[in-house]
Design a protein around this motif. Structure first.
Motif, PDB file in Angstrom:
ATOM      1  N   PHE A 296       1.055  -1.313  -0.081  1.00 15.40           N
ATOM      2  CA  PHE A 296      -0.082   0.168  -0.137  1.00 15.40           C
ATOM      3  C   PHE A 296       0.826   1.203   0.059  1.00 15.40           C
ATOM      4  O   PHE A 296       0.563   2.282  -0.497  1.00 15.40           O
ATOM      5  CB  PHE A 296      -0.868  -0.125   1.330  1.00 15.40           C
ATOM      6  CG  PHE A 296      -1.966   1.068   1.206  1.00 15.40           C
ATOM      7  CD1 PHE A 296      -2.918   1.086   0.178  1.00 15.40           C
ATOM      8  CD2 PHE A 296      -2.090   2.165   2.100  1.00 15.40           C
ATOM      9  CE1 PHE A 296      -3.839   2.190   0.107  1.00 15.40           C
ATOM     10  CE2 PHE A 296      -3.034   2.989   2.234  1.00 15.40           C
ATOM     11  CZ  PHE A 296      -3.850   3.225   1.259  1.00 15.40           C
ATOM     12  N   ASP A 297       2.120   1.242   0.656  1.00 15.16           N
ATOM     13  CA  ASP A 297       2.735   2.546   0.484  1.00 15.16           C
ATOM     14  C   ASP A 297       3.171   2.624  -0.865  1.00 15.16           C
ATOM     15  O   ASP A 297       3.428   3.719  -1.080  1.00 15.16           O
ATOM     16  CB  ASP A 297       4.220   2.041   1.821  1.00 15.16           C
ATOM     17  CG  ASP A 297       3.717   2.122   2.948  1.00 15.16           C
ATOM     18  OD1 ASP A 297       2.655   2.773   3.406  1.00 15.16           O
ATOM     19  OD2 ASP A 297       4.433   1.721   3.931  1.00 15.16           O
ATOM     20  N   GLU A 298       3.588   1.542  -1.508  1.00 16.47           N
ATOM     21  CA  GLU A 298       3.919   1.811  -2.996  1.00 16.47           C
ATOM     22  C   GLU A 298       2.960   2.257  -3.708  1.00 16.47           C
ATOM     23  O   GLU A 298       3.123   3.087  -4.693  1.00 16.47           O
ATOM     24  CB  GLU A 298       4.622   0.690  -3.452  1.00 16.47           C
ATOM     25  CG  GLU A 298       5.191   0.836  -5.178  1.00 16.47           C
ATOM     26  CD  GLU A 298       5.808  -0.396  -5.581  1.00 16.47           C
ATOM     27  OE1 GLU A 298       6.256  -0.455  -6.527  1.00 16.47           O
ATOM     28  OE2 GLU A 298       5.345  -1.597  -4.768  1.00 16.47           O
ATOM     29  N   ALA A 299       1.867   1.954  -3.687  1.00 13.18           N
ATOM     30  CA  ALA A 299       0.457   2.365  -4.133  1.00 13.18           C
ATOM     31  C   ALA A 299       0.268   3.884  -4.103  1.00 13.18           C
ATOM     32  O   ALA A 299      -0.125   4.648  -4.920  1.00 13.18           O
ATOM     33  CB  ALA A 299      -0.768   1.543  -3.821  1.00 13.18           C
ATOM     34  N   LEU A 300       0.436   4.350  -2.731  1.00 15.11           N
ATOM     35  CA  LEU A 300       0.352   5.895  -2.384  1.00 15.11           C
ATOM     36  C   LEU A 300       1.450   6.418  -3.113  1.00 15.11           C
ATOM     37  O   LEU A 300       1.062   7.860  -3.475  1.00 15.11           O
ATOM     38  CB  LEU A 300       0.357   5.934  -0.939  1.00 15.11           C
ATOM     39  CG  LEU A 300      -0.986   5.548  -0.099  1.00 15.11           C
ATOM     40  CD1 LEU A 300      -0.668   6.034   1.257  1.00 15.11           C
ATOM     41  CD2 LEU A 300      -2.230   6.208  -0.739  1.00 15.11           C
ATOM     42  N   ALA A 301       2.717   6.043  -2.991  1.00 19.62           N
ATOM     43  CA  ALA A 301       3.768   6.750  -3.694  1.00 19.62           C
ATOM     44  C   ALA A 301       3.786   6.644  -5.097  1.00 19.62           C
ATOM     45  O   ALA A 301       4.153   7.750  -5.769  1.00 19.62           O
ATOM     46  CB  ALA A 301       5.086   5.939  -3.424  1.00 19.62           C
ATOM     47  N   LYS A 302       3.266   5.656  -5.754  1.00 17.16           N
ATOM     48  CA  LYS A 302       3.484   5.543  -7.250  1.00 17.16           C
ATOM     49  C   LYS A 302       2.059   5.545  -8.208  1.00 17.16           C
ATOM     50  O   LYS A 302       1.920   5.881  -9.070  1.00 17.16           O
ATOM     51  CB  LYS A 302       3.936   4.324  -7.709  1.00 17.16           C
ATOM     52  CG  LYS A 302       5.539   4.542  -7.219  1.00 17.16           C
ATOM     53  CD  LYS A 302       6.000   3.233  -7.770  1.00 17.16           C
ATOM     54  CE  LYS A 302       7.497   3.096  -7.480  1.00 17.16           C
ATOM     55  NZ  LYS A 302       8.355   1.829  -7.934  1.00 17.16           N
ATOM     56  N   GLY A 303       0.842   5.299  -7.370  1.00 20.07           N
ATOM     57  CA  GLY A 303      -0.330   5.038  -8.042  1.00 20.07           C
ATOM     58  C   GLY A 303      -1.244   6.397  -7.922  1.00 20.07           C
ATOM     59  O   GLY A 303      -2.409   6.316  -8.465  1.00 20.07           O
ATOM     60  N   LEU A 304      -1.051   7.337  -7.024  1.00 15.13           N
ATOM     61  CA  LEU A 304      -2.055   8.615  -7.146  1.00 15.13           C
ATOM     62  C   LEU A 304      -1.820   9.298  -8.340  1.00 15.13           C
ATOM     63  O   LEU A 304      -0.631   9.570  -8.867  1.00 15.13           O
ATOM     64  CB  LEU A 304      -1.607   9.302  -5.677  1.00 15.13           C
ATOM     65  CG  LEU A 304      -1.775   8.694  -4.383  1.00 15.13           C
ATOM     66  CD1 LEU A 304      -1.360   9.725  -3.241  1.00 15.13           C
ATOM     67  CD2 LEU A 304      -3.427   8.127  -4.317  1.00 15.13           C
ATOM     68  N   THR A 305      -3.046   9.829  -8.616  1.00 12.74           N
ATOM     69  CA  THR A 305      -2.969  10.584 -10.175  1.00 12.74           C
ATOM     70  C   THR A 305      -2.641  11.776  -9.958  1.00 12.74           C
ATOM     71  O   THR A 305      -1.848  12.179 -10.836  1.00 12.74           O
ATOM     72  CB  THR A 305      -4.574  10.611 -10.392  1.00 12.74           C
ATOM     73  OG1 THR A 305      -5.217   9.403 -10.266  1.00 12.74           O
ATOM     74  CG2 THR A 305      -4.811  11.271 -11.665  1.00 12.74           C
ATOM     75  N   TYR A 306      -2.484  12.589  -8.720  1.00 13.53           N
ATOM     76  CA  TYR A 306      -2.021  13.863  -8.439  1.00 13.53           C
ATOM     77  C   TYR A 306      -1.016  13.913  -7.297  1.00 13.53           C
ATOM     78  O   TYR A 306      -0.954  12.605  -6.361  1.00 13.53           O
ATOM     79  CB  TYR A 306      -3.087  14.834  -8.270  1.00 13.53           C
ATOM     80  CG  TYR A 306      -3.977  14.824  -9.140  1.00 13.53           C
ATOM     81  CD1 TYR A 306      -3.766  15.535 -10.510  1.00 13.53           C
ATOM     82  CD2 TYR A 306      -5.389  14.337  -9.124  1.00 13.53           C
ATOM     83  CE1 TYR A 306      -4.965  15.632 -11.560  1.00 13.53           C
ATOM     84  CE2 TYR A 306      -6.244  14.271  -9.995  1.00 13.53           C
ATOM     85  CZ  TYR A 306      -6.226  15.065 -11.034  1.00 13.53           C
ATOM     86  OH  TYR A 306      -6.934  15.230 -12.171  1.00 13.53           O
TER      87      TYR A 306
END
Length: 213
Positions: free
Chosen positions: A44-54
């Motif tokens: 989830f940390d990687e998702a927040l680091a790389k997956g957010l549109t903005y």
């Protein structure tokens, strides 16, 4: 004869060097592609680091609903990117440090990986009492069946006299109290469901602001 051998050695070295460089370049490109895993993230940390549109300015709230992890955060929009849009909206003052709210959806876990679901757009307008935004998730499986279908109502509370926020759809008879979130000096609310009518209420039960009809 020695001169011919020397030239052959030079050619061999040049070709070998070219092949090695090509292989290294291919491996490097594969590594660069592999880092992003085509939208799937290991945790989830990687998702927040790389997956957010903005770009995230502040993480406001995370919650889970029916197998979906919902993230609400703020971003500071690029004023140059949206300059043309704002030129047609004379009533909106676009500031460089303006914070906008974003809600984004994720599916997964740290064992199987995480993926981004649905749309994600930022929203912002000024209101002295409270702002009201809404978004939704509609996602389907490979057979075309509905997998996820729900709405989210959210916003920022600016009036310190507002103690609670309540929402309801046009079809509901009763209001539902939204989740209140304190983040630093800012206050926000979040509700899963259609919030066509949103009102801010004081600690004494006075309706300070109501939006929607």
């Amino acid at each position: 004869m020695k001169q011919i051998r020397l030239w052959l050695i030079i050619i061999f070295i040049a070709v070998s060097s070219s092949i090695v460089n090509s292989l290294l370049k291919s491996e490097l490109q594969a590594f660069e592609v592999g880092k992003f895993e085509f939208g799937k993230y290991d945790n989830f940390d990687e998702a927040l680091a790389k997956g957010l549109t903005y770009d995230m300015n502040k993480l406001i709230y995370t919650t889970q609903h029916g197998g979906v992890t919902i993230v609400m955060y703020t971003t500071i929009p690029d004023c140059i990117e949206f300059q043309d849009v704002m030129e047609f909206q004379d009533d909106i003052e676009f500031q460089n440090e303006m914070e906008a709210l974003v809600v984004q959806f994720f599916e997964g876990n740290d064992e199987e990986g995480w993926e981004v679901l649905g749309p994600a757009g930022w929203t912002h307008y000024e209101n002295d009492n409270l702002t009201v935004y809404d978004t939704f998730l509609r996602d389907y499986d490979d057979s075309g069946n509905v997998k996820y279908a729900f709405d989210v109502t959210f916003g920022e509370v600016n009036n310190p006299k507002i103690d609670t926020v309540e929402t309801k759809s046009h079809h509901d008879t009763m209001f539902t109290e939204a989740t209140m979130i304190q983040k630093g000096l800012g206050r926000y609310y979040f509700h899963i469901g259609v919030g066509a009518i949103v009102r801010g209420i004081s600690v004494n039960g006075e309706i300070i602001d109501q939006q929607g009809s």
